[in-house]
Design an enzyme around this catalytic site. Structure first.
Site, short mmCIF file in Angstrom:
data_model
loop_
_atom_site.label_atom_id
_atom_site.label_comp_id
_atom_site.label_asym_id
_atom_site.label_seq_id
_atom_site.Cartn_x
_atom_site.Cartn_y
_atom_site.Cartn_z
N CYS A 244 -1.94 19.13 -22.35
CA CYS A 244 -3.29 19.70 -22.40
C CYS A 244 -3.51 20.87 -21.45
O CYS A 244 -4.57 21.50 -21.48
CB CYS A 244 -4.33 18.61 -22.12
SG CYS A 244 -4.37 18.11 -20.40
N HIS B 288 -1.50 1.51 -4.16
CA HIS B 288 -1.92 2.90 -4.01
C HIS B 288 -1.08 3.87 -4.83
O HIS B 288 -1.09 5.07 -4.59
CB HIS B 288 -1.90 3.30 -2.52
CG HIS B 288 -2.93 2.57 -1.70
ND1 HIS B 288 -2.93 2.54 -0.32
CD2 HIS B 288 -4.01 1.83 -2.08
CE1 HIS B 288 -3.96 1.82 0.11
NE2 HIS B 288 -4.62 1.37 -0.93
N GLN C 128 0.84 -1.21 0.00
CA GLN C 128 0.00 0.00 0.00
C GLN C 128 0.87 1.25 0.00
O GLN C 128 0.36 2.36 -0.07
CB GLN C 128 -0.89 0.01 1.25
CG GLN C 128 -1.82 -1.17 1.34
CD GLN C 128 -2.38 -1.33 2.75
OE1 GLN C 128 -3.38 -0.71 3.10
NE2 GLN C 128 -1.73 -2.15 3.54
N CYS D 5 -1.28 13.51 -15.42
CA CYS D 5 -2.25 14.54 -15.80
C CYS D 5 -3.57 14.25 -15.08
O CYS D 5 -4.03 13.11 -15.06
CB CYS D 5 -2.45 14.51 -17.31
SG CYS D 5 -3.77 15.61 -17.86
N VAL E 163 3.47 4.15 -1.08
CA VAL E 163 3.73 4.89 -2.31
C VAL E 163 5.18 5.37 -2.37
O VAL E 163 5.55 6.12 -3.25
CB VAL E 163 2.76 6.10 -2.44
CG1 VAL E 163 1.31 5.63 -2.52
CG2 VAL E 163 2.94 7.09 -1.28
N ASP E 164 6.00 4.89 -1.41
CA ASP E 164 7.35 5.45 -1.29
C ASP E 164 8.39 4.81 -2.22
O ASP E 164 9.53 5.28 -2.29
CB ASP E 164 7.84 5.37 0.17
CG ASP E 164 7.80 3.94 0.75
OD1 ASP E 164 7.96 2.97 -0.02
OD2 ASP E 164 7.63 3.81 1.97
N GLY F 149 3.25 -4.50 8.80
CA GLY F 149 3.24 -3.04 8.93
C GLY F 149 2.01 -2.35 8.41
O GLY F 149 2.09 -1.20 7.97
P1 OAD Z 1 -1.17 2.81 8.97
O1 OAD Z 1 -0.48 4.06 9.42
O2 OAD Z 1 -2.65 2.79 9.02
O3 OAD Z 1 -0.64 1.58 9.85
C1 OAD Z 1 0.72 1.40 10.07
C2 OAD Z 1 0.89 0.11 10.84
O4 OAD Z 1 2.27 -0.14 10.98
C3 OAD Z 1 0.29 0.13 12.26
O5 OAD Z 1 -0.50 -1.03 12.47
C4 OAD Z 1 1.52 0.12 13.16
O6 OAD Z 1 1.30 -0.63 14.37
C5 OAD Z 1 2.51 -0.59 12.28
N1 OAD Z 1 3.91 -0.28 12.56
C6 OAD Z 1 4.45 0.84 13.10
N2 OAD Z 1 5.77 0.74 13.17
C7 OAD Z 1 6.10 -0.47 12.65
C8 OAD Z 1 7.33 -1.16 12.42
N3 OAD Z 1 8.49 -0.61 12.74
N4 OAD Z 1 7.28 -2.40 11.88
C9 OAD Z 1 6.10 -2.96 11.55
N5 OAD Z 1 4.91 -2.35 11.73
C10 OAD Z 1 4.92 -1.12 12.27
O7 OAD Z 1 -0.61 2.49 7.51
P2 OAD Z 1 -1.26 1.57 6.38
O8 OAD Z 1 -1.88 0.36 6.98
O9 OAD Z 1 -0.23 1.41 5.35
O10 OAD Z 1 -3.66 5.17 1.80
O11 OAD Z 1 -2.39 2.51 5.83
C11 OAD Z 1 -3.14 2.09 4.74
C12 OAD Z 1 -3.45 3.25 3.83
O12 OAD Z 1 -4.07 4.30 4.58
C13 OAD Z 1 -2.24 3.93 3.24
O13 OAD Z 1 -1.77 3.29 2.06
C14 OAD Z 1 -2.76 5.29 2.91
C15 OAD Z 1 -3.49 5.58 4.20
O14 OAD Z 1 -4.49 6.50 4.14
C16 OAD Z 1 -3.71 6.12 0.88
O15 OAD Z 1 -3.02 7.12 0.93
C17 OAD Z 1 -4.66 5.81 -0.22
#
Ligand code: OAD
Length: 253
Positions: free
Chosen positions: A155, A123, A105, A131, A107-108, A192
């Site tokens: 455009c 994502h 998920q 565009c 984008v980095d 994560g």
């Molecule tokens: P979140 O910020 O929701 O969750 C991050 C998770 O990583 C949490 O459950 C933490 O406990 C865990 N975490 C923190 N440090 C960690 C480490 N060192 N090792 C392993 N886990 C760790 O991020 P995402 O689940 O990626 O979407 O969020 C999903 C989506 O919500 C993102 O892609 C983004 C956001 O809004 C969009 O931008 C469309």
């Protein structure tokens, strides 16, 4: 020091024998690289910023420059960080199993930089710009206008980051590839991610229903913890390399 974590023997056995492995990652895997997560209470981006003001099509329509600048800042920040040992362990795992797909998920772009090749960026990727009218990727743009985002050279529409915002559909090919791999795997690692955002969060459910062993790597419990066979509580930059080493100790690098 093959297995300091005391991983379940059945897990190590599945690591070695699995033919189809899918990994789902979220922001936590990049935490050790210095990229902030979204939902961690004090340090997550959404603790400081309101996603409705920054990560939706209506926010972009209301205030395109604010949205453009926020992503430009994150793009610049991501360009200064490096993949960590967790990203590298997943690139190594890809080399060791017959069929592998990494679904992120994030984008980095750090998984690709660590060497992962079978990769779905659900994502999008913050380094890319497209565009806002016809979604064509644009390689070069001009940041000079202070009041508005740069414009598409073809455009004249505003450019936007090539990421998925809330209220937007995921790219169909990306989610189809991820779902079909999840429905047909025998091991899924979920690292994560808070498991709050769908459709990504549905993938471990599909894997579990398909009979896969589901493994969560996260220092904290999530809504997905209950369906995992193994919950490995720790930072992914520590746990993922340890897991790969525990499965293939004799080939330590
Ligand atoms: P979140 O910020 O929701 O969750 C991050 C998770 O990583 C949490 O459950 C933490 O406990 C865990 N975490 C923190 N440090 C960690 C480490 N060192 N090792 C392993 N886990 C760790 O991020 P995402 O689940 O990626 O979407 O969020 C999903 C989506 O919500 C993102 O892609 C983004 C956001 O809004 C969009 O931008 C469309």
């Amino acid at each position: 020091m093959a297995d300091p974590f005391g991983f379940a023997p059945a897990l190590i056995d599945r690591m070695r024998t699995a033919r189809r492995v899918v990994v789902l990652t979220g922001a936590g895997v990049s935490a050790e690289s210095g990229v902030p997560t979204f939902r961690d209470a004090l340090t997550g981006l959404w603790a400081t910023f309101d996603p409705r003001e920054l990560a939706t099509p209506s926010a972009f329509a209301r205030n395109p420059k604010l949205v453009w600048d926020w992503y430009a800042q994150r793009r610049a920040q991501v360009a200064t960080v490096s993949p960590n040992a967790g990203h590298r362990a997943l690139a190594e795992l890809e080399e060791r199993v017959p069929h592998f797909l990494l679904v992120t998920q994030n984008v980095d772009g750090l998984h690709a930089r660590a060497g992962s090749r079978a990769l779905v960026e659900l994502h999008g990727n913050i380094a890319r710009v497209r565009c806002s009218r016809d979604d064509q990727i644009v390689e070069h743009w001009d940041e000079r206008n202070d009041a508005l985002p740069p414009r598409c050279p073809a455009c004249g529409s505003f450019l936007r980051p090539d990421v998925v915002w809330f209220e937007e559909m995921l790219p169909a090919d990306a989610i189809e590839r991820a779902e079909s791999a999840a429905r047909d795997c025998d091991l899924m690692l979920v690292a994560g991610t808070s498991g709050e955002v769908y459709p990504a969060a549905a993938l471990p459910h599909y894997a579990r229903a398909a009979g896969a062993r589901v493994v969560e790597i996260n220092p904290n419990a999530t809504p997905l913890s209950g369906l995992a066979h193994d919950t490995l509580r720790g930072a992914s930059a520590i746990v993922l390399p340890a897991l790969v080493r525990a499965a293939w100790p004799q080939e330590a690098t």
